[in-house]
Design a protein around this motif. Structure first.
Motif, PDB file in Angstrom:
ATOM      1  N   MET A  68     -20.891  -9.183  16.301  1.00 39.83           N
ATOM      2  CA  MET A  68     -19.434  -9.218  16.312  1.00 39.83           C
ATOM      3  C   MET A  68     -18.894  -9.596  14.930  1.00 39.83           C
ATOM      4  N   TRP A  69     -19.566 -10.563  14.278  1.00 42.27           N
ATOM      5  CA  TRP A  69     -19.139 -11.008  12.944  1.00 42.27           C
ATOM      6  C   TRP A  69     -19.254  -9.863  11.943  1.00 42.27           C
ATOM      7  N   ARG A  70     -20.384  -9.119  11.987  1.00 42.74           N
ATOM      8  CA  ARG A  70     -20.566  -7.964  11.081  1.00 42.74           C
ATOM      9  C   ARG A  70     -19.508  -6.897  11.362  1.00 42.74           C
ATOM     10  N   SER A  71     -19.236  -6.695  12.629  1.00 49.46           N
ATOM     11  CA  SER A  71     -18.248  -5.703  13.011  1.00 49.46           C
ATOM     12  C   SER A  71     -16.871  -6.093  12.477  1.00 49.46           C
ATOM     13  N   LYS A  72     -16.518  -7.367  12.591  1.00 44.98           N
ATOM     14  CA  LYS A  72     -15.254  -7.842  12.065  1.00 44.98           C
ATOM     15  C   LYS A  72     -15.213  -7.718  10.542  1.00 44.98           C
ATOM     16  N   ALA A  73     -16.329  -8.057   9.879  1.00 47.05           N
ATOM     17  CA  ALA A  73     -16.389  -7.950   8.413  1.00 47.05           C
ATOM     18  C   ALA A  73     -16.216  -6.502   7.975  1.00 47.05           C
ATOM     19  N   HIS A  74     -16.893  -5.578   8.673  1.00 48.34           N
ATOM     20  CA  HIS A  74     -16.742  -4.155   8.331  1.00 48.34           C
ATOM     21  C   HIS A  74     -15.312  -3.685   8.568  1.00 48.34           C
ATOM     22  N   PHE A  75     -14.721  -4.145   9.641  1.00 50.58           N
ATOM     23  CA  PHE A  75     -13.351  -3.764   9.936  1.00 50.58           C
ATOM     24  C   PHE A  75     -12.398  -4.322   8.886  1.00 50.58           C
ATOM     25  N   ASP A  76     -12.608  -5.558   8.468  1.00 52.99           N
ATOM     26  CA  ASP A  76     -11.780  -6.154   7.417  1.00 52.99           C
ATOM     27  C   ASP A  76     -11.913  -5.368   6.120  1.00 52.99           C
ATOM     28  N   ASN A  77     -13.149  -5.003   5.769  1.00 51.43           N
ATOM     29  CA  ASN A  77     -13.369  -4.187   4.566  1.00 51.43           C
ATOM     30  C   ASN A  77     -12.669  -2.840   4.687  1.00 51.43           C
ATOM     31  N   PHE A  78     -12.749  -2.264   5.884  1.00 56.21           N
ATOM     32  CA  PHE A  78     -12.091  -0.977   6.112  1.00 56.21           C
ATOM     33  C   PHE A  78     -10.580  -1.100   5.913  1.00 56.21           C
ATOM     34  N   LEU A  79      -9.988  -2.170   6.427  1.00 50.76           N
ATOM     35  CA  LEU A  79      -8.545  -2.366   6.264  1.00 50.76           C
ATOM     36  C   LEU A  79      -8.173  -2.544   4.795  1.00 50.76           C
ATOM     37  N   ILE A  80      -8.986  -3.276   4.049  1.00 51.80           N
ATOM     38  CA  ILE A  80      -8.717  -3.480   2.615  1.00 51.80           C
ATOM     39  C   ILE A  80      -8.790  -2.153   1.880  1.00 51.80           C
ATOM     40  N   VAL A  81      -9.816  -1.366   2.191  1.00 50.71           N
ATOM     41  CA  VAL A  81      -9.982  -0.068   1.512  1.00 50.71           C
ATOM     42  C   VAL A  81      -8.829   0.864   1.884  1.00 50.71           C
ATOM     43  N   CYS A  82      -8.412   0.869   3.145  1.00 45.37           N
ATOM     44  CA  CYS A  82      -7.277   1.708   3.554  1.00 45.37           C
ATOM     45  C   CYS A  82      -6.012   1.308   2.803  1.00 45.37           C
ATOM     46  N   TYR A  83      -5.800   0.003   2.657  1.00 46.46           N
ATOM     47  CA  TYR A  83      -4.633  -0.474   1.924  1.00 46.46           C
ATOM     48  C   TYR A  83      -4.679  -0.010   0.473  1.00 46.46           C
ATOM     49  N   LYS A  84      -5.838  -0.131  -0.146  1.00 43.14           N
ATOM     50  CA  LYS A  84      -5.959   0.285  -1.551  1.00 43.14           C
ATOM     51  C   LYS A  84      -5.802   1.798  -1.686  1.00 43.14           C
ATOM     52  N   ALA A  85      -6.346   2.557  -0.752  1.00 43.79           N
ATOM     53  CA  ALA A  85      -6.189   4.014  -0.793  1.00 43.79           C
ATOM     54  C   ALA A  85      -4.724   4.396  -0.665  1.00 43.79           C
ATOM     55  N   THR A  86      -3.996   3.680   0.178  1.00 47.11           N
ATOM     56  CA  THR A  86      -2.561   3.943   0.332  1.00 47.11           C
ATOM     57  C   THR A  86      -1.819   3.650  -0.966  1.00 47.11           C
ATOM     58  N   GLN A  87      -2.210   2.568  -1.631  1.00 46.52           N
ATOM     59  CA  GLN A  87      -1.569   2.241  -2.911  1.00 46.52           C
ATOM     60  C   GLN A  87      -1.858   3.319  -3.949  1.00 46.52           C
ATOM     61  N   VAL A  88      -3.112   3.783  -4.002  1.00 49.08           N
ATOM     62  CA  VAL A  88      -3.465   4.847  -4.963  1.00 49.08           C
ATOM     63  C   VAL A  88      -2.669   6.103  -4.671  1.00 49.08           C
ATOM     64  N   GLN A  89      -2.582   6.462  -3.398  1.00 47.65           N
ATOM     65  CA  GLN A  89      -1.812   7.653  -3.040  1.00 47.65           C
ATOM     66  C   GLN A  89      -0.342   7.495  -3.420  1.00 47.65           C
ATOM     67  N   SER A  90       0.201   6.320  -3.239  1.00 45.31           N
ATOM     68  CA  SER A  90       1.597   6.069  -3.600  1.00 45.31           C
ATOM     69  C   SER A  90       1.816   6.241  -5.104  1.00 45.31           C
ATOM     70  N   VAL A  91       0.896   5.689  -5.885  1.00 45.09           N
ATOM     71  CA  VAL A  91       1.014   5.815  -7.341  1.00 45.09           C
ATOM     72  C   VAL A  91       0.914   7.284  -7.753  1.00 45.09           C
ATOM     73  N   ILE A  92      -0.019   8.002  -7.155  1.00 49.37           N
ATOM     74  CA  ILE A  92      -0.206   9.417  -7.506  1.00 49.37           C
ATOM     75  C   ILE A  92       1.026  10.222  -7.121  1.00 49.37           C
ATOM     76  N   ARG A  93       1.576   9.966  -5.934  1.00 49.94           N
ATOM     77  CA  ARG A  93       2.779  10.698  -5.531  1.00 49.94           C
ATOM     78  C   ARG A  93       3.945  10.410  -6.469  1.00 49.94           C
ATOM     79  N   GLY A  94       4.056   9.148  -6.888  1.00 48.94           N
ATOM     80  CA  GLY A  94       5.122   8.803  -7.839  1.00 48.94           C
ATOM     81  C   GLY A  94       4.954   9.537  -9.148  1.00 48.94           C
TER      82      GLY A  94
END
Length: 158
Positions: A5-31
């Motif tokens: 469960m701990w590994r699953s939560k850690a992977h999910f947290d990493n996934f959320l961080i990466v999704c957030y960063k990908a969204t920021q990159v996409q925002s910068v590129i669109r701008g």
């Protein structure tokens, strides 16, 4: 089970961080793409304005030359027809003027139509280039998302 469960939560947290960063990159590129598009439109508008101003100046010079030519023709006709009666003179001058004005008007109209066609062609070319750029943007973002999903999927199996 707790470690899983701990590994699953850690992977999910990493996934959320990466999704957030990908969204920021996409925002910068669109701008950036938006600014590039705006600057291109601005440059194109300046070019079109310059072309229209040049065409207008040329037309004014040409109109002036045509007016001078018409005056010279009228002067010659007056000289030739001095011997005839006043009514014949007036009739012939009016007829010549109407012929010249009709010719000049037809000539101006054909030039105006040619200018309008060239401007329409340039605008259509601009819109087609813009549509191609939009398609390339969509394709690039889809490819980026596909690659990211592949990375996330491969991390799930690790």
């Amino acid at each position: 089970a707790v470690q899983s469960m701990w590994r699953s939560k850690a992977h999910f947290d990493n996934f959320l961080i990466v999704c957030y960063k990908a969204t920021q990159v996409q925002s910068v590129i669109r701008g950036w793409f938006g600014r590039q598009y705006f600057m291109k439109i601005k440059r194109d508008a300046v070019i079109i304005q310059a072309l229209i101003r040049v065409q207008s100046a040329k037309q004014q010079v040409k109109d002036e030359k045509e007016n001078v030519s018409a005056v010279k023709i009228q002067s010659l006709w007056r000289t030739i027809l001095q011997l005839d009666s006043f009514t014949i003179k007036c009739y012939e001058i009016a007829r010549l003027q109407s012929i010249i004005r009709g010719y000049l008007q037809r000539k101006r109209r054909s030039r105006s139509i040619a200018c309008v066609v060239s401007i329409q062609s340039a605008v259509r070319m601009f819109y087609s280039k813009h549509a191609l750029q939009e398609l390339q943007k969509v394709t690039a973002s889809t490819t980026l998302q596909s690659m990211w999903r592949a990375v996330v999927q491969s991390n799930k199996f690790i």
